[in-house]
Design an enzyme around this catalytic site. Structure first.
Site, mmCIF file in Angstrom:
data_model
loop_
_atom_site.group_PDB
_atom_site.id
_atom_site.type_symbol
_atom_site.label_atom_id
_atom_site.label_comp_id
_atom_site.label_asym_id
_atom_site.label_seq_id
_atom_site.Cartn_x
_atom_site.Cartn_y
_atom_site.Cartn_z
ATOM 1 C CB CYS A 35 -0.949 0.007 1.195
ATOM 2 S SG CYS A 35 -0.087 0.030 2.777
ATOM 3 C CG ASP A 37 -0.395 3.351 3.918
ATOM 4 O OD1 ASP A 37 -0.339 3.993 2.857
ATOM 5 O OD2 ASP A 37 -1.453 2.985 4.440
ATOM 6 C CB CYS A 60 -4.968 3.869 5.184
ATOM 7 S SG CYS A 60 -4.668 2.622 6.446
ATOM 8 C CB CYS A 104 -3.505 -0.613 9.038
ATOM 9 S SG CYS A 104 -4.358 -0.805 7.461
HETATM 10 FE FE1 FES Z 1 -1.649 -0.006 4.252
HETATM 11 FE FE2 FES Z 1 -3.444 0.822 5.932
HETATM 12 S S1 FES Z 1 -3.745 0.369 3.844
HETATM 13 S S2 FES Z 1 -1.341 0.585 6.284
#
Ligand code: FES
Length: 129
Positions: A35, A37, A60, A104
């Site tokens: 993702c 992040d 996110c 996450c």
């Molecule tokens: Fe990757 Fe939340 S979508 S940390």
């Protein structure tokens, strides 16, 4: 049922302990390649207690809520407690996360672990045997 619990929404909208600690004793940064992040944790440790913790999360809402909750769970606690913090404990404290958002909360666990590893690299004498 709402997709996200009230606690998730609260910590997402009003994250606790956001920021950096300039003279942190341990810093941990992790990312999720899928993702994209990124989460960074800063720890201040005094007498084997997490006296302060701050985070920066570029990610996110669940990642922000997880980091915020994780900081609350370890702040003021012994280092040995912080070492045992799991992503499940973070997700439970948030009253749950959707399955596809569990990764996450894993970032929060890993960021804290990395920050503790960093602390022990700098202070090997403090390592718990
Ligand atoms: Fe990757 Fe939340 S979508 S940390």
């Amino acid at each position: 049922m709402a997709l996200y619990s009230e606690k998730v929404m609260d910590h997402f909208r009003h994250p606790r302990n956001v920021g950096i600690i300039e003279d942190a004793d341990g810093i941990g940064e992790v990312g999720n390649a899928k993702c994209g992040d990124i989460m960074k944790m800063y720890l201040k440790i005094e007498d084997d207690v997490i006296s302060d913790v701050k985070f920066e999360t570029f990610g996110c809402g669940s990642a922000i809520a997880s980091s915020s909750m994780a900081t609350e769970l370890i702040k003021g606690k012994p280092v040995s407690d912080a070492m045992q913090l799991t992503n499940q404990a973070v997700a439970e404290a948030l009253d749950g996360l959707p399955d596809y958002k569990m990764h996450c909360s894993v970032l929060a666990e890993e960021a804290i672990q990395n920050a503790l590893d960093d602390y022990y690299r700098k202070h090997p004498e403090k390592k718990i045997k």
